[in-house]
Scaffold this active site. Structure first.
Site, short mmCIF file in Angstrom:
data_model
loop_
_atom_site.label_atom_id
_atom_site.label_comp_id
_atom_site.label_asym_id
_atom_site.label_seq_id
_atom_site.Cartn_x
_atom_site.Cartn_y
_atom_site.Cartn_z
N GLU A 1 31.18 42.69 41.39
CA GLU A 1 32.31 43.56 41.09
C GLU A 1 32.36 43.70 39.57
O GLU A 1 32.51 42.72 38.85
CB GLU A 1 33.61 42.93 41.62
CG GLU A 1 34.85 43.74 41.32
CD GLU A 1 36.15 42.97 41.66
OE1 GLU A 1 36.10 42.04 42.48
OE2 GLU A 1 37.19 43.33 41.09
N TYR B 1 40.17 43.39 50.45
CA TYR B 1 40.41 42.47 49.35
C TYR B 1 41.78 41.82 49.57
O TYR B 1 42.81 42.45 49.39
CB TYR B 1 40.38 43.25 48.03
CG TYR B 1 40.32 42.43 46.77
CD1 TYR B 1 41.21 41.38 46.54
CD2 TYR B 1 39.39 42.72 45.78
CE1 TYR B 1 41.15 40.64 45.37
CE2 TYR B 1 39.32 41.98 44.60
CZ TYR B 1 40.20 40.95 44.41
OH TYR B 1 40.14 40.22 43.24
N ASP C 1 45.75 41.76 35.50
CA ASP C 1 44.85 40.76 34.95
C ASP C 1 45.54 39.77 34.04
O ASP C 1 46.41 40.12 33.24
CB ASP C 1 43.70 41.44 34.20
CG ASP C 1 42.72 42.09 35.16
OD1 ASP C 1 42.28 41.38 36.09
OD2 ASP C 1 42.43 43.28 35.02
#
Lengths: 368, 393
Positions: free
Chosen positions: A57, A180, A68
């Site tokens: 990824e 995911y 993040d």
């Protein structure tokens, strides 16, 4: 049944489904795209693929990455400061030409600015099989999904641990490539332990889809990866890898290899050595083995973390680790290796015993 | 005005991680329910009256009008609201909602510190735990507000990432919220963010425009002017007049060092469509979709995005958007201070600057309604610094 997906997206999905069918856990390694440079990234992609990753990824850096944590933020900022554009990241995919599928992860604004159609077809032409856009929830992703699938790119959707069942079912229905599963409430980054919600979300998703369910966020050690794979089909590892790239200490490939080994390790819940409980003194432990005092004969023994017998070179490496403990305990030449496995013959372990004796110095049965 | 699925024309929407969707759904239904509930409205109105000091007056700025040789000017005095700006209107409403939803903690982003102070204030009032994210650069230039927040019992976390201003503080607040969404309510301070925020904050700020409209009685303003960063004070006052096409609506953005310098916060004037902090709007961004740093002397206008409804009002032509530079804003502070005895916040001074520039070109019998969104006490030190550097230079 979902429609057939062509192009690199179809290949990505098929490759992961093949692993799942073969009972192999899927290891997804995240790298910040074009970081530390295009060449550096290409080299890292190859190393990580060689080390046993099943999918790479690649992050396309964005100025405001709200999903993040600090590590990936730092890498993104550094990549942007050196002028990284989305095209550079796609160039990495073309140049690396790794034998495993590649997906990209980015935020919606760079995709929108690039143009949805153009972004999807540029991905497809570069061999990118899937795209992950964490700030594009179900409400907003319909148009993108159609465009991506149209050019053979899998829109990989995220499933949140706090979502209701109906919503998770819809994520499973619409996601392609894999699902995911967000393993915790929070942003990317290393955590001390696997969150409790991780197994819950993986367990809820498993019966909803045939696709691979990969847990991501906060999985940073081989133990956590192995633990996550008790319920999930695979894991995504990001910050722990990127941190090694950023700080230039410890090879990302080594971590990937250790994770691979831990995920592939067979565990027998009834085997005492598999459980690796700290019932006696531990001299040493790492990703592939631990060395502790045997509770029967009070001598140091090395135990492989996997249930079964390792290849000879692994066995030799484990014995070398045991030897340094032996020297500490018995002194140079004061010991002998006893590879005989008496009580648990099917899980590799090896003792070192005092020269001329069998039991360790702490045992009431010790001689001399 | 459309708010179906949180859209204003093609702007708005819900561009957030899946993790936040349950919280946004919960908030949307809590708000819709409460807004239609007379008990809730009465409680909020009571607080706005007895705690925040509403209604805020309309002040005739006669000496300013005379100085400018132009039309009549009325100031809507949000600077007189408790905590010194319009931000309290939104914070009281959202704090009540937080309590209704059973949340025990609130977080907020802040630029100038006005929204941070208002959030810390309502957190103290309702006994909620409070964390404020503030860009490290803003912490330095708005130190007085940092002290105020701390005095009110809030924890102020300086944000060192990115441009170290409001945009980055918002990123960090979102990251906090993703991790704490169960017990935490995020009090977004402007008409930005994912649905339902732009809609909800506009409704909570509409008290400014509705009150002004009532206070004006039969009079009708020809021009309503307000500064625009995220755009909540402008949306609040526009709300009272948007349905009357005879009223000209003007939003004034920060031109910073001048639009051509590239160092500005003029999102509506120079932005292109994109997604930041949860909604589609106009943004300052580069060709690759990376968000650019905004610049303004006023921390509250130093933001590369803008509320999606403003983008819609601009596109539809219902509102017009102009700019004022740092230098014009500084002059406007002095102008209002010396003519009316009112020191405006640097943000609000941008609206004053537009009036100062445009007043002469308006018909003499016009009526201008200017939203004085906040008071300038917080800026006195930095104004002294700028004035000093201008004199020294």
């Amino acid at each position: 049944m979902a429609e057939v997906l062509g192009g690199p997206g179809g290949e990505l999905e098929a490759a992961l489904l093949e692993k799942k069918a073969a009972g192999r856990k899927v290891l997804i390694a995240y790298l910040t795209g074009a970081f530390p440079s295009v060449e550096g990234c290409v080299a890292l992609m190859r190393e990580v693929a060689d080390a046993g990753a099943d999918l790479i990824e690649l992050g396309i850096p964005f100025s405001d990455p709200v999903m993040d944590g600090p590590v990936i933020q730092r890498a993104s900022e550094a990549a942007l400061q050196s002028g990284t554009a989305p095209a550079d990241v796609l160039e990495c995919v073309r140049l690396a030409d790794v034998p495993i599928p590649v997906a990209v992860m980015t935020y919606f604004n760079p995709v929108f600015r690039h143009g949805l159609e153009r972004f999807a077809s540029d991905c497809s032409e570069s061999g990118v099989g899937g795209v992950i856009i964490p700030d594009l929830p179900l409400e907003e992703s319909g148009e993108w999904e159609e465009i991506a699938k149209g050019v053979g790119v899998a829109p990989i959707l995220l499933a949140a641990p706090n979502a209701a069942d109906e919503r998770l079912a819809e994520v499973c229905e619409r996601s392609r490539g894999f699902v995911y599963a967000i393993s915790l409430l929070g942003v990317t980054g290393e955590r001390d332990s696997l969150s409790e919600v991780a197994s819950a979300i993986a367990g809820r998703l498993a019966p909803m889809t045939n696709l691979v369910v990969a847990l991501g966020l906060g999985i940073s050690t081989p133990e956590q990866a192995a633990e996550a794979c008790q319920v999930a089909d695979g894991v995504v590892v990001g910050s722990a890898i990127v941190k090694r790239v950023l700080e230039d200490h410890g090879s990302p490939a080594e971590l990937v290899a250790a994770m691979r080994a831990a995920m592939d390790a067979e565990k027998d819940p009834h085997c005492l050595l598999c459980r690796a409980e700290r019932v006696t003194h531990w001299f040493y432990d790492d990703d592939e083995c631990w060395i502790a005092e045997c509770d029967q004969c009070d001598t140091p023994m090395v135990v492989w973390r996997s249930h079964g017998m390792p290849a000879d070179e692994v066995a030799d490496r484990l014995k070398a680790k045991l030897e340094s403990v032996a020297i500490e305990v018995y002194g140079e030449k004061g010991y002998w290796f006893d590879p005989m496995m008496r009580n648990i013959p099917d899980h590799f372990h090896c003792h070192v015993r005092p020269a001329g004796g069998f039991f360790g110095p702490g045992s009431p049965l010790a001689t001399g | 005005m459309s708010s179906a699925r949180g859209r204003f024309g093609s702007f708005g929407g819900t561009f957030v991680p899946e993790t936040l969707i349950p919280a946004l759904e919960e908030l949307e239904s809590a708000f819709e329910e409460s807004w239609a509930d007379s008990e809730f409205r009465a409680e909020l109105d009571g607080l706005l009256h007895s705690y925040a000091g509403r209604p805020t007056p309309l002040t005739e700025a006669a000496r300013l009008s005379a100085e400018l040789g132009g039309p009549r000017i009325l100031l809507k005095r949000e600077d007189l609201a408790h905590t010194g700006s319009h931000k309290i209107n939104n914070c009281l409403g959202q704090a009540l909602l937080a309590v209704r939803m059973g949340k025990t903690r609130v977080i907020a982003e802040t630029g100038a510190g006005q929204h941070g102070v208002a959030t810390a204030t309502v957190a103290a009032l309702f006994g909620l735990e409070c964390t404020i994210y503030m860009g490290a650069e803003d912490v330095a230039r708005q130190s007085l507000n940092v002290l105020r927040m701390q005095l009110l019992g809030a924890e102020v976390r300086p944000v060192e990432s990115g441009s170290r201003t409001l945009k980055d503080a918002t990123n960090e607040a979102l990251r906090d919220w993703v991790a704490t969404v169960g017990e935490t309510h995020y009090i977004i301070g402007s008409v930005v963010g994912p649905h339902p925020y732009p809609f909800m904050v506009r409704e909570l700020q509409s008290v400014i425009g509705c009150e002004a409209s009532q206070q004006l009685g039969d009079a009708r303003p020809d021009v309503v002017v307000a500064c625009v960063g995220g755009g909540s004070n402008a949306m609040g006052i526009f709300r009272g007049f948007v349905d009357d096409p005879r009223v000209r609506l003007v939003g004034v953005e920060a031109a910073g060092l001048g639009i051509e310098s590239g160092r500005h916060g003029a999102t509506l004037s120079r932005g292109v469509p994109g997604v930041l902090h949860g909604s589609m709007s106009l943004l300052l961004q580069d060709e690759f979709g990376q968000i650019l740093e905004a610049h303004s002397i006023s921390a509250g206008l130093d933001y590369p995005g803008v509320g999606p409804e403003h983008a819609y009002l601009k596109e539809s032509g219902r509102a017009e958007y102009a700019t004022a530079t740092d230098a014009e804003a500084l002059d406007a502070v002095e102008l209002l201070a010396k003519t009316e005895g009112i020191i405006p916040a640097l943000e609000s001074a941008h609206a004053v600057a537009w009036v100062a520039r445009e007043a002469v070109s308006l018909p003499a019998d016009s009526l201008i309604l200017l939203n004085l969104s906040g008071r300038g006490d917080k800026d006195v030190q930095s104004i002294a610094g700028y004035r000093g550097s201008l004199t020294d230079g």
